[in-house]
Design a protein around this motif. Structure first.
Motif, PDB file in Angstrom:
ATOM      1  N   ALA A   1       0.841  -1.200   0.000  1.00 44.30           N
ATOM      2  CA  ALA A   1       0.000   0.000   0.000  1.00 44.30           C
ATOM      3  C   ALA A   1       0.873   1.247   0.000  1.00 44.30           C
ATOM      4  CB  ALA A   1      -0.948   0.001   1.194  1.00 44.30           C
ATOM      5  N   ALA A   2       1.966   1.195   0.731  1.00 43.88           N
ATOM      6  CA  ALA A   2       2.869   2.347   0.765  1.00 43.88           C
ATOM      7  C   ALA A   2       3.489   2.560  -0.617  1.00 43.88           C
ATOM      8  CB  ALA A   2       3.959   2.133   1.809  1.00 43.88           C
ATOM      9  N   TYR A   3       3.850   1.447  -1.276  1.00 44.91           N
ATOM     10  CA  TYR A   3       4.377   1.539  -2.647  1.00 44.91           C
ATOM     11  C   TYR A   3       3.333   2.160  -3.570  1.00 44.91           C
ATOM     12  CZ  TYR A   3       5.741  -0.053  -7.314  1.00 44.91           C
ATOM     13  OH  TYR A   3       6.044  -0.108  -8.644  1.00 44.91           O
ATOM     14  N   LEU A   4       2.086   1.688  -3.453  1.00 43.70           N
ATOM     15  CA  LEU A   4       1.016   2.198  -4.312  1.00 43.70           C
ATOM     16  C   LEU A   4       0.793   3.688  -4.057  1.00 43.70           C
ATOM     17  CD1 LEU A   4      -1.160   1.623  -6.432  1.00 43.70           C
ATOM     18  CD2 LEU A   4      -2.715   0.995  -4.583  1.00 43.70           C
ATOM     19  N   ALA A   5       0.842   4.088  -2.790  1.00 45.06           N
ATOM     20  CA  ALA A   5       0.645   5.507  -2.460  1.00 45.06           C
ATOM     21  C   ALA A   5       1.694   6.358  -3.165  1.00 45.06           C
ATOM     22  CB  ALA A   5       0.720   5.705  -0.953  1.00 45.06           C
ATOM     23  N   LYS A   6       2.917   5.834  -3.221  1.00 47.84           N
ATOM     24  CA  LYS A   6       4.006   6.563  -3.887  1.00 47.84           C
ATOM     25  C   LYS A   6       3.715   6.689  -5.386  1.00 47.84           C
ATOM     26  CE  LYS A   6       7.908   4.476  -4.144  1.00 47.84           C
ATOM     27  NZ  LYS A   6       8.967   3.535  -3.748  1.00 47.84           N
ATOM     28  N   LYS A   7       3.267   5.589  -5.988  1.00 49.59           N
ATOM     29  CA  LYS A   7       3.002   5.596  -7.432  1.00 49.59           C
ATOM     30  C   LYS A   7       1.801   6.469  -7.780  1.00 49.59           C
ATOM     31  CE  LYS A   7       5.532   3.532  -9.494  1.00 49.59           C
ATOM     32  NZ  LYS A   7       6.964   3.845  -9.753  1.00 49.59           N
ATOM     33  N   CYS A   8       0.893   6.644  -6.792  1.00 50.88           N
ATOM     34  CA  CYS A   8      -0.327   7.413  -7.037  1.00 50.88           C
ATOM     35  C   CYS A   8      -0.214   8.835  -6.485  1.00 50.88           C
ATOM     36  CB  CYS A   8      -1.534   6.716  -6.399  1.00 50.88           C
ATOM     37  SG  CYS A   8      -1.970   5.168  -7.203  1.00 50.88           S
TER      38      CYS A   8
END
Lengths: 612, 612
Positions: free
Chosen positions: B602-609
């Motif tokens: 989720a933290a990775y996704l937050a970065k990508k988004c």
């Protein structure tokens, strides 16, 4: 001599002939034998029998009924003109209105037939081969026969206008850009390709095809400089079927010099009967009577007209003529708009100005221009809510007064010896501009620019580009029902096949030299109509350095030269690129048009073309 | 027992049968009887006779020649695999390659005929009615006859894979959203409308139509969860023709409960022979053998399949299933992209990563998701120049090593019980990004957004919208050859008729519930391929207050949920509205997908988004 007949008397006489022919119904469409958009009065058969004077309509007569199908533009007029006629109005724009063939099938099912047979008579000259075949197929499924017979000719003897007898004239190669011999050779080569070893003939009945092929023009119908005639092209000869009366010595010499055989107009049918081999015809353009004249010993074969396809691709001389005609047209428009802005509402006698005054004034300025021949269609001057009526036509007895306030839509064009023009501008005449009017004008303008500036690979069809002109108004939930662009001829029809930009599927790709209009619009019933129209032509676009494919690229060159009303632009909706495009266009308009203007008119134009 | 035959032996045996049948040529297309995109190995007749293992190709055998037509994707493979076969490769993507029918006509003209007659044999099960008719018409003009006969069946006895015998299973109404009875009633009502007073039957041979109509699924072919079968629908009964072996008690009970009569697969032909009245078939979908089984005492009539049209309009339950499947698919993609970015190139054993590793890894993450059944097509993982090969398929023995630099195009999808996914993302793996790569990526992204955000009036066809996705790259002189959008089924074919967005004329308007892909691309040979693909569905758009017409308005909802690689965006080309759209989309991706992720993912996704 009998007085002119009433509609009731005409219908009674027609029914007598129908009875003699065993016909249960007879159909009189508002067509001529040449699939013309504008017709000579000689063929106003629908108007003659019905008393209805609209341009579009079809009359169906049975033993006990008579009906006129016409569209919503004419409901009011038809209601008035049919009042004493016993003819019933069929409102064909209404969803619940049956088509003529469906209505006839219904009659048959209702048992309205003559001796168990139901035969419908039509004059085959008034139907294209394709339409005739489609009707015949549908009617035959219902057990209805179709018979080719002209019952109007024996009836309409009193006061029928003759076929126009104006002289045809040679159209100079200086304007046409290609000799008759070259055109004949090219078309012959194309037809030969379809019939490499055999004897063939190509039937031509559309007047703009004949005018283009033979480099001739005439004055036989309004708005289109064509000559009423037929033509037959063969490998070793070509024949023009035209009234003797239309030939002066210049015309005759020109035709003879070019080895074009002259025969009387009516002789075309006998001539076709004598042809053998493969007889090519374009089923969408050639009339059924011509087709029926083909001998059973010959082989009739449909061929999409190579003349239409070649005519649509304007050559360099035609395009240069268009560019020069556009300057003159723009000079007239500039003079007109200055009059509208500075003089119309301040005339000495304080006379009210009407839509018709505007049409007349614009015509008078065009008429002063070199090479002007006539208008290319009836001017649409739609003030306020009238602008929202797409095919609005003001007439002296029914036209609105125009005041120095609100919106005016003006769609007009000229036939010049060197080119055909068609332009729409919408202008604000005074008063506060509603925010929605500006938004509407700007959505239209953005779509107009999007189409004018698109680059596209060769092979692209007009219907692929249509949404580019609509995307901005679509985002606001607005659209329009008419085409975005129609084909335009070169000193010929202002509406020309096969190229266009519409929602409809049209298999024709856009080709170099095609001219089309670019005319999105927004129409608010009772409020205003906005349309912005230029003519544009397909030109080569160089391949870019970053291209990924071998595609050949095309773009449009804008031909029309007239400023937009920038007071109507909502600049918050415009991109910098769009404003830059308008500035460049206005600079070009000023540069190309001002040399043709008086100092005062040039100063006015400079003001209208001022950088945004 | 004989050892397996060589290609030369197979050709010799086939020619012996051809001689017995009086055939000058025999054609073996790479088709199955159900017009399937993905076929069971039982029908790999083209591959069996030729030794060529590509997916697409047609073999033509004459007495002295054998030829394989295939497209440019397979030139290399065919060249290798045909080496010992005596079969000549016909490169059908090349402009100068004759079509099979043209080639056959040429043979006839060259006098290669048997006793003055030239007859071509085909297995009618492998041709649609329309294709068979088109071939027959063209060949008959050259004096060539066509004969329906299956010569492969008697030859291919050794080692021919059986028709798959996997069990069919009922597809829950919880996923399908509509009962079999309701679907049958709707389709019957539509067919009744075409034949109000008569007895009729509707022949169905396409597997996705049968699966949809009966709410059944299976495992008979790769990528598509369908059941090999035929179906015949009548007013008072419906029959499924399917192998006994495919029915367990649950399947049998389900069919019997729904009054679906079960007959053996091969019994369909006899059953059709016994039908009377009007026999409806869709000439584009039904095979010629089925059509030929119609009795002369019945009336065969083409009817565009009402099942295809209804199947394409997903109901609310199907759409909700798609939305839920998209979240799971996005969870797998997020996990995959994190692996690619953070783990792939830093693995302990420093093993090189290949395109195949990427395909496997992505599959493994999808396989962990609830309701995942299989991939919806073969993943395309195209690294650098391989991304520019539109139908690229890496194989273990022929796939590139992927390094932490340059461009990777990844097109993949999953079949979930509740929906089908198909997504392409192009990502930059490391190193300096060339300015042109950013521009290309941004043109593609802008077109992708333009299509996703368009509003349009009901009745609009996909080909009207195609240029919206191309307009920005067109302005730069770039285009692509594949479609912009294909239809997508619901836990059925990832490529589904009739809806699409392409340049080609397609008369089908976009309808509520249609799912299509939105996938423009730019391909630079030897450098990179860029494609960005989401699935989108047609939804109602409210009429705006400023609407000028009564049109019903549609828009698209984006179904796919996965971030874009924003490092590839050239922000100088983007409008504020486009950036706002991406931000809103990325916010939605994070909100909908993060609940399915581990904290780290989720933290990775937050970065990508992250907001741009």
């Amino acid at each position: 001599m009998k007085k002119s007949m009433t509609t009731k008397e005409k219908l009674a006489a027609l029914r007598q002939l129908m009875r003699e022919q065993g016909l249960a119904a007879y159909i009189i469409p508002g067509n001529d034998p040449h699939a013309s958009e504008y017709m000579a009065a000689h063929w106003f058969e629908m108007q003659w029998i019905s008393g209805f004077n609209g341009e579009t309509g079809t009359v169906v007569v049975t033993m006990d009924q008579a009906l006129l199908w016409t569209d919503s533009r004419y409901y009011l007029q038809a209601g008035i003109e049919l009042k004493e006629s016993t003819i019933e109005l069929m409102r064909e724009s209404d969803l619940d209105c049956p088509s003529i063939t469906d209505w006839l099938c219904g009659q048959m099912e209702n048992g309205t037939c003559q001796n168990g047979k139901y035969t419908v008579g039509v004059n085959p000259e008034m139907f294209s081969v394709n339409t005739f075949k489609a009707w015949k197929n549908q009617l035959s499924e219902a057990g209805i026969g179709m018979k080719s017979v002209d019952l109007i000719k024996p009836l309409w003897t009193e006061g029928r206008p003759a076929i126009p007898q104006d002289k045809l004239y040679p159209y100079s190669e200086d304007y046409a850009g290609e000799s008759v011999q070259s055109k004949l050779a090219r078309i012959r080569e194309m037809v030969n390709g379809k019939c490499p070893n055999g004897k063939w003939a190509l039937l031509v009945s559309a007047l703009d095809e004949i005018a283009w092929l033979f480099n001739i023009r005439g004055n036989d119908v309004e708005f289109n400089p064509v000559v009423i005639s037929y033509a037959v092209l063969e490998a070793d000869r070509c024949t023009l079927f035209v009234d003797e009366a239309k030939l002066d010595s210049a015309g005759r010499n020109y035709l003879e010099f070019n080895d074009i055989t002259i025969q009387p107009y009516e002789a075309v049918f006998d001539y076709i009967r004598g042809l053998r081999g493969t007889i090519f015809y374009d089923g969408a353009r050639v009339n059924e009577a011509v087709f029926e004249a083909v001998s059973p010993e010959a082989k009739a074969q449909h061929l999409p007209s190579p003349i239409i396809a070649e005519k649509a691709k304007k050559n360099a001389v035609e395009l240069e003529g268009e560019r020069i005609a556009m300057r003159r047209d723009a000079a007239a428009l500039t003079r007109f708009f200055r009059w509208l802005e500075e003089e119309a509402f301040t005339n000495k006698d304080q006379r009210p100005i009407t839509e018709c005054d505007i049409m007349d004034k614009l015509h008078s300025f065009r008429a002063l221009q070199e090479n002007f021949v006539e208008e290319s269609f009836g001017t649409i001057a739609g003030y306020r809510g009238n602008g929202a009526i797409v095919h609005y036509a003001a007439t002296p007895d029914k036209c609105a007064e125009v005041k120095p306030e609100g919106m005016l839509l003006l769609d007009s064009g000229g036939q010049y010896l060197d080119g055909t023009t068609d332009i729409t501008r919408t202008v604000w005449l005074g008063g506060d501009i509603p925010a929605q009017a500006k938004r509407d004008y700007t959505y239209v303008l953005k779509g107009h620019i999007a189409l004018a500036t698109v680059r596209f690979p060769r092979g692209t069809r007009g219907n692929q580009l249509d949404a580019l002109a609509k995307q901005y108004m679509w985002a606001a939930g607005i659209t329009y029902g008419h085409g975005t662009g129609h084909g335009v001829g070169h000193f010929l029809g202002c509406h020309e096949a096969p190229q266009n930009v519409r929602t409809d599927n049209n298999p024709t790709p856009l080709e170099l030299g095609h001219i089309i209009s670019d005319e999105p619009g927004i129409y608010r019933t009772g409020e205003w109509g906005i349309r912005t129209e230029n003519l544009i032509t397909v030109i080569p676009a160089p391949k870019t350095e970053v291209a990924t494919t071998d595609d050949e690229w095309y773009a449009f060159e804008t031909l029309t030269l007239c400023f937009y009303d920038t007071s109507l632009i909502d600049f918050s909706l415009m991109t910098p690129a769009e404003i830059a495009w308008i500035n460049a266009y206005h600079q070009r308009v000023y540069d190309e048009v001002s040399p043709l203007l008086s100092a005062d008119d040039a100063a006015y134009l400079a003001k209208k073309c001022a950088k945004l």
